[in-house]
Enzyme design. Sequence first.
Site, PDB file in Angstrom:
ATOM      1  N   LYS A   1       1.184   4.157  -2.936  1.00 30.21           N
ATOM      2  CA  LYS A   1       0.919   5.573  -2.673  1.00 30.21           C
ATOM      3  C   LYS A   1       2.145   6.431  -2.963  1.00 30.21           C
ATOM      4  O   LYS A   1       2.027   7.574  -3.407  1.00 30.21           O
ATOM      5  CB  LYS A   1       0.462   5.758  -1.224  1.00 30.21           C
ATOM      6  CG  LYS A   1      -0.945   5.263  -0.944  1.00 30.21           C
ATOM      7  CD  LYS A   1      -1.973   5.939  -1.828  1.00 30.21           C
ATOM      8  CE  LYS A   1      -3.394   5.621  -1.401  1.00 30.21           C
ATOM      9  NZ  LYS A   1      -4.399   6.229  -2.324  1.00 30.21           N
TER      10      LYS A   1
ATOM     11  N   TYR B   1       0.833  -1.209   0.000  1.00 33.52           N
ATOM     12  CA  TYR B   1       0.000   0.000   0.000  1.00 33.52           C
ATOM     13  C   TYR B   1       0.867   1.259   0.000  1.00 33.52           C
ATOM     14  O   TYR B   1       0.661   2.178  -0.801  1.00 33.52           O
ATOM     15  CB  TYR B   1      -0.916  -0.019   1.221  1.00 33.52           C
ATOM     16  CG  TYR B   1      -1.809   1.195   1.372  1.00 33.52           C
ATOM     17  CD1 TYR B   1      -2.991   1.316   0.658  1.00 33.52           C
ATOM     18  CD2 TYR B   1      -1.457   2.223   2.245  1.00 33.52           C
ATOM     19  CE1 TYR B   1      -3.807   2.424   0.805  1.00 33.52           C
ATOM     20  CE2 TYR B   1      -2.261   3.337   2.401  1.00 33.52           C
ATOM     21  CZ  TYR B   1      -3.441   3.432   1.678  1.00 33.52           C
ATOM     22  OH  TYR B   1      -4.238   4.543   1.826  1.00 33.52           O
TER      23      TYR B   1
END
Length: 303
Positions: free
Chosen positions: A170, A166
Amino acid sequence: MTELRFDDKVVVITGAGRGIGRCHALLLADKGARVVVADNGAEIDGSASPSRPADTVVGEISQAGGQAVACCASVADEDGAKSIIDAALDAFGRIDAVINNAGVHDPGLFETLSTERIRAMLDVHFFGTLFVSKAAWPHLIRAGHGRIVNTISEAMLGGIPELTSYGSAKGAVWGLTRNLATEGMAHGIGVNAIAPRAYTRMSASQGQQLAELFAMPDDVMAEINASMPPELCAPAAVFLAHESCALNGEVLMTGMGGVSRLAVVRTQGITKSPLTVEDIADNLDQIMNVNDAYITEATRSVL
């Protein structure tokens, strides 16, 4: 204070069926924007679901007197991303801003993450942002103006366990934001991002893990969660989507009633030629000292 309105403007919001994206859509509609509510209704890990939350949000906006249409395509599919932008053009004939908010959450220890799980994270967060922005780009260039607001996370800076995929995804969105900002400037297009802090279905599972990691009592965790309603993130995203916003290549950290600038700094470091390995070891304190650091700018104002 002059109200920042979006009358006659068209804004596309991805992942707008629930949580933070829904709050973006409702606030924009309240400020006069015509909204494309894009959400494929997937579960938080990206798996398919028969739900159509986008329709519910469109209903909320319509009942309040606003204008909105739903699109249930996946941002991770390039044709699907294009259909989201086409939905704006078909329904309203123009596009003024895009808020890339769609995301998935599939935490796991690095040694347990398969290549497929990592790619799935990149497909939605990075390629989803890329595909939607790329589909909107020529229309914004022809219009001579526009705003793109991406969604990153503090997770890209580390410090939270099991978020390798994740946080990496990002971080890729952050790099896209900073670099695309340099190209958009010539066309009157501003590209920025928010790093939201909000209690949503995606953050709930991670919050429980953090509570266990730091031995937080249930009542303390409940108080923290109550202080992070997703609607408190919407003002920053809506500001960045407004035509009057002169920021470009910036990140606003927002949530819990606050907003601040998230910036990258460069220390003064040392300069020596020739430079040896030992020079670095002997001067590490000076190299790492941020007291006299300066901010690395992505680009100048879009206006």
